[in-house]
Motif scaffolding. Structure first.
Motif, mmCIF file in Angstrom:
data_model
loop_
_atom_site.group_PDB
_atom_site.id
_atom_site.type_symbol
_atom_site.label_atom_id
_atom_site.label_comp_id
_atom_site.label_asym_id
_atom_site.label_seq_id
_atom_site.Cartn_x
_atom_site.Cartn_y
_atom_site.Cartn_z
ATOM 1 N N GLN A 5 -1.231 20.340 2.061
ATOM 2 C CA GLN A 5 -0.195 18.873 1.744
ATOM 3 C C GLN A 5 -1.388 18.211 2.040
ATOM 4 O O GLN A 5 -0.573 16.820 1.102
ATOM 5 N N LEU A 32 1.276 -1.196 0.192
ATOM 6 C CA LEU A 32 0.241 -0.119 0.157
ATOM 7 C C LEU A 32 0.765 1.282 0.206
ATOM 8 O O LEU A 32 0.910 2.286 -0.669
ATOM 9 N N ALA A 56 -8.370 1.346 3.191
ATOM 10 C CA ALA A 56 -7.277 0.347 3.816
ATOM 11 C C ALA A 56 -6.082 1.754 2.835
ATOM 12 O O ALA A 56 -5.411 2.272 3.774
ATOM 13 N N ARG A 57 -5.838 2.326 1.807
ATOM 14 C CA ARG A 57 -5.162 3.105 1.636
ATOM 15 C C ARG A 57 -5.390 3.989 1.837
ATOM 16 O O ARG A 57 -4.304 5.016 2.082
ATOM 17 N N ARG A 115 -3.888 12.141 -5.162
ATOM 18 C CA ARG A 115 -2.813 11.168 -5.965
ATOM 19 C C ARG A 115 -3.835 9.855 -6.015
ATOM 20 O O ARG A 115 -3.187 9.206 -6.819
ATOM 21 N N VAL A 117 -3.376 3.860 5.556
ATOM 22 C CA VAL A 117 -2.674 3.465 5.282
ATOM 23 C C VAL A 117 -1.537 5.335 4.778
ATOM 24 O O VAL A 117 -0.164 5.489 5.491
ATOM 25 N N THR A 137 1.298 6.663 7.193
ATOM 26 C CA THR A 137 2.624 6.989 6.507
ATOM 27 C C THR A 137 3.014 8.140 6.479
ATOM 28 O O THR A 137 4.077 8.441 6.789
ATOM 29 N N ARG A 138 2.230 8.722 6.283
ATOM 30 C CA ARG A 138 2.103 10.457 6.846
ATOM 31 C C ARG A 138 2.525 10.937 8.359
ATOM 32 O O ARG A 138 2.199 12.591 8.240
ATOM 33 N N VAL A 163 -5.964 6.579 -6.427
ATOM 34 C CA VAL A 163 -6.561 6.415 -7.548
ATOM 35 C C VAL A 163 -8.348 6.562 -6.997
ATOM 36 O O VAL A 163 -9.362 7.028 -7.680
ATOM 37 N N ASP A 164 -8.079 6.125 -6.010
ATOM 38 C CA ASP A 164 -9.607 5.360 -5.356
ATOM 39 C C ASP A 164 -10.598 6.492 -4.818
ATOM 40 O O ASP A 164 -11.766 6.725 -4.059
ATOM 41 N N LYS A 174 1.508 3.562 -6.392
ATOM 42 C CA LYS A 174 0.813 4.313 -6.685
ATOM 43 C C LYS A 174 -0.453 3.878 -6.784
ATOM 44 O O LYS A 174 -1.143 4.413 -6.107
ATOM 45 N N HIS A 175 -0.264 2.435 -7.055
ATOM 46 C CA HIS A 175 -1.954 2.352 -7.095
ATOM 47 C C HIS A 175 -1.733 -0.090 -7.240
ATOM 48 O O HIS A 175 -0.924 -0.094 -7.797
ATOM 49 N N PRO A 189 1.487 18.090 -7.879
ATOM 50 C CA PRO A 189 0.750 19.044 -6.706
ATOM 51 C C PRO A 189 1.512 19.024 -5.470
ATOM 52 O O PRO A 189 1.900 19.491 -4.681
ATOM 53 N N ALA A 190 1.925 17.288 -5.376
ATOM 54 C CA ALA A 190 1.962 17.194 -3.352
ATOM 55 C C ALA A 190 3.041 17.681 -2.914
ATOM 56 O O ALA A 190 3.786 17.598 -2.650
ATOM 57 N N LYS A 244 -3.228 17.247 -1.294
ATOM 58 C CA LYS A 244 -2.952 16.965 -2.280
ATOM 59 C C LYS A 244 -2.035 15.190 -2.407
ATOM 60 O O LYS A 244 -2.217 14.673 -3.472
ATOM 61 N N GLN A 245 -1.535 15.140 -1.054
ATOM 62 C CA GLN A 245 -1.410 13.419 -1.166
ATOM 63 C C GLN A 245 -2.707 12.551 -2.059
ATOM 64 O O GLN A 245 -2.976 11.913 -1.731
#
Lengths: 570, 88
Positions: free
Chosen positions: B61, A123, B18-19, B68, B22, B26-27, B70-71, A127-128, A301-302, B64-65
């Motif tokens: 920030q 994960l 989940a994505r 990114r 996570v 992570t951040r 996809v879902d 990217k996916h 952009p991030a 924006k993250q």
């Protein structure tokens, strides 16, 4: 619409996506896919010896060709062995698609044999990730995976396919082409950037790997030459601007050149393109380029204003941004005194090294001679450590994509499999892996793959008998207490020449300055097998210049204790 | 630590939640509360979450993250988390 198995559908979808080579290893769960693969006339399968090698090879292939690299592994340990290459590709924005087998749908979640939840494991480093549950979805998922990997900011995408989905009967419907939307750089920001450039007095192009990924080296050169502005290229951007160009100051950062580091520190304007203000470049962030306004262009952009606030944020592909800037910049800034300062630094602080006092070979000399004799048309890969920094410093790069290394993740062992992948993508170019004796022992099993698959890479082991970069830090920051950094490779355990021969390669050794050119030429003459050269070099050589971790860039040391920007009034 | 409310629309597919979670982990983002509901459309879900960010980190920030992913179909930071509480 044809009736096929899921596995055949997968192979056809890969062919339709333009895949020409796969690096992989079969196993139970992915087994159905390997049957139709045997019949594919379009896809070459390279049977690697470890899945990590497959992943890094896909990355090397992608970076050498600009196309999506593909690796395949089975479920469980096969899939988890791909974790490091996925994380590596994620950090360095490399477009790869990893296809993993999975246990059958009915037993997912039961701790079945060789079951690992690779979609969850991956994960934060993809990217996916897709898990295909309906065999009819395979063509669309593969098409989307390729588009996602290559589109926007490139990166790794995982496709996990249960065994029974591969074995099932389904239909093959070619997926419609997936379009990646392309953001146009905002006109008002481009105008503001052009105005800032025209009125700047101490501007610098701070160039990152995004310029390489975008294929924007020619546009960069045009704008640089029109404006006369100095250029620095980060580790990921080596080759994006020719090293031989008068306006190039070299690499910035922890082991950057004094002129490149000073240019960033003294700048009144950073034109940061496709770069992310990584800590290895900025040093202590609060002390980085304290008087500079920042134009920051990136496709993601991030990344903009993540570490350093941008005064002019531009979201867009570096090529589009540079084309727009070339149209918008009408007037070149006056840079006479700026260049006088930078040229003075260039004269006073060129890159250089001392020969070891014990009479051993200087590692920098070996790398410099490889760069000179092999030339800029070749592709160079590196592992991680001292040899990587010397490869960045002492090979002259003239082309984007000619230096492939692990920048963000810093993955030891990257060089050999990445070289293997690069050579598959560009068979007509010489590919040299510049490796360390520590790195080489992590992934050299792929030389068997190279020997058997006719992938004639060259490997130069810069063998200093130690984990050299760690040893350097122990020397500088741990009072010379060398804890667990000796590798005994100078005692020939292992004997790299004998090991190379055992792996099906030509093995050569060189420990004398007078023999360096000769051994490089001999390696270049071998075309039917991989070559490994064991360059036995001194263990005390250090990478300089250096900005010690936790200090500001002004404290760059040309050698231990000498801080020209900090101590002197320049 | 500063509190921020985010309003998101996610694809209603396995793994989407989940994505997102996570990414928070992570951040270094603290999750104070989180709710996820399918919308009438069925193919997307609405997610409301209140997060804590370390001092000095802006929610921009994070937005924006999240964008990114996809879902993640949309994400906005809601101005005042005190007023716009989950379930209010």
């Amino acid at each position: 619409m044809d009736t096929v198995t899921g596995a055949s559908s997968l192979v056809r979808a890969l062919e339709d996506a333009g895949c020409e080579v796969i690096f992989g290893i079969p196993g139970g769960a992915i087994l159905p896919a390997y049957d139709p693969l045997l019949d594919s006339m379009k896809i070459r399968h390279v049977l690697v010896r470890h899945e990590q090698g497959a992943g890094h090879a896909a990355s090397g292939y992608a970076q050498a060709t600009g196309r999506v690299g593909v690796c395949v592994a089975t479920s469980g340990p096969g899939a988890t062995n791909l974790v490091t290459p996925l994380a590596d590709a994620y950090m360095d924005s490399v477009p790869i698609v990893a296809i993993t087998g999975q246990v059958s749908r009915s037993v997912i979640g039961t701790d079945a044999f060789q079951e690992a939840d690779i979609r969850s494991i991956s994960l934060p480093i993809t990217k996916h990730a897709f898990q295909v549950t309906d065999p009819a979805d395979i063509p669309a998922v593969i098409a989307e995976a390729f588009a996602l990997a290559a589109g926007g900011r490139p990166g790794p995408v995982l496709v996990d396919i249960p065994k029974d989905v591969l074995a099932a009967t389904t239909t093959y419907t070619p997926a419609p082409p997936v379009r990646n939307p392309r953001v146009t750089p905002a006109a008002n920001e481009i105008r503001r950037a052009a105005n800032l450039i025209a009125s700047s007095r101490r501007p610098v192009f701070y160039i990152g790997g995004g310029v390489v990924r975008a294929g924007a080296a020619a546009e960069l050169r045009t704008l640089a030459e029109r404006t006369g502005i100095p250029v620095v290229t980060t580790l990921m951007a080596r080759g994006a601007f020719p090293d031989s160009h008068r306006q190039h100051l070299g690499m910035p950062g922890m082991h950057g050149t004094v002129p490149a580091v000073a240019a960033l520190q003294q700048a009144d304007l950073l034109i940061a393109l496709g770069t992310r203000f990584d800590d290895r470049v900025t040093g202590v962030l609060e002390l980085f380029a304290p008087n500079a306004a920042v134009i920051h262009a990136d496709i993601d952009p991030a990344e903009i204003s993540k570490n350093r606030k941008a005064d002019v944020p531009i979201v867009g592909d570096c090529k589009d941004v540079l084309v727009s800037l070339n149209a918008a910049v009408r007037r070149a800034p006056v840079l006479t005194s700026w260049w006088a300062y930078l040229d003075g630094l260039r004269d006073r602080f060129p890159l250089g090294y001392d020969w070891p006092a014990d009479g051993k070979l200087a590692p920098q000399y070996v790398i410099e001679r490889i760069g000179t004799l092999v030339g800029p048309e070749a592709i160079y890969t590196a592992g991680v450590g001292q040899h990587q920094m010397w490869a960045a410093q002492y090979v002259g790069y003239e082309r984007p994509g000619s230096f492939i290394n692990s920048g963000g993740l810093g993955t030891m062992g990257f060089a050999v499999p990445a070289a293997m992948g690069a050579q598959c993508g560009v068979p007509d170019r010489a590919v040299w892996a510049i490796d360390g004796d520590g790195c080489f022992q992590m992934t050299n099993q792929e030389l068997v793959t190279c020997a058997l698959e006719n992938i004639p890479i060259k490997v130069a082991i810069i063998n200093n008998g130690n984990l050299g970069m760690v040893r350097q830090w122990q020397n500088l920051f741990y009072r010379g207490r060398y804890s667990n950094t000796g590798l005994s490779t100078h005692q020939r355990v292992p004997d790299f020449v004998a090991l190379a021969e055992a792996l099906g390669c030509v093995g050569l050794r060189c420990a004398e300055k007078s023999e360096v050119d000769d051994v490089i030429m001999r390696a270049m003459e071998v075309r039917d097998r991989p070559v490994v050269v064991d360059f036995v070099v001194g263990e005390d050589a250090q990478v300089w210049p250096m900005v010690a971790a936790g200090t500001g860039n002004d404290e760059i040391m040309t050698v231990r204790g000498i801080k020209p920007l900090f101590d002197e009034d320049l | 630590m500063t509190r921020h409310a985010l309003s998101m629309v996610l694809s209603n597919v396995p793994g989407a939640l989940a994505r997102v979670v996570v990414l928070f982990s992570t951040r270094g983002v603290d999750v104070e509360s989180l709710s996820l509901d399918p919308t009438e459309r069925g193919d997307v879900s609405r997610m409301d979450v209140v997060v804590g960010l370390p001092a000095g980190r802006s929610p921009d920030q994070l937005v924006k993250q999240l964008s990114r992913l996809v879902d993640v179909k949309s994400v906005v930071a809601v101005a005042d988390p005190a007023r716009d509480q989950i379930g209010a």
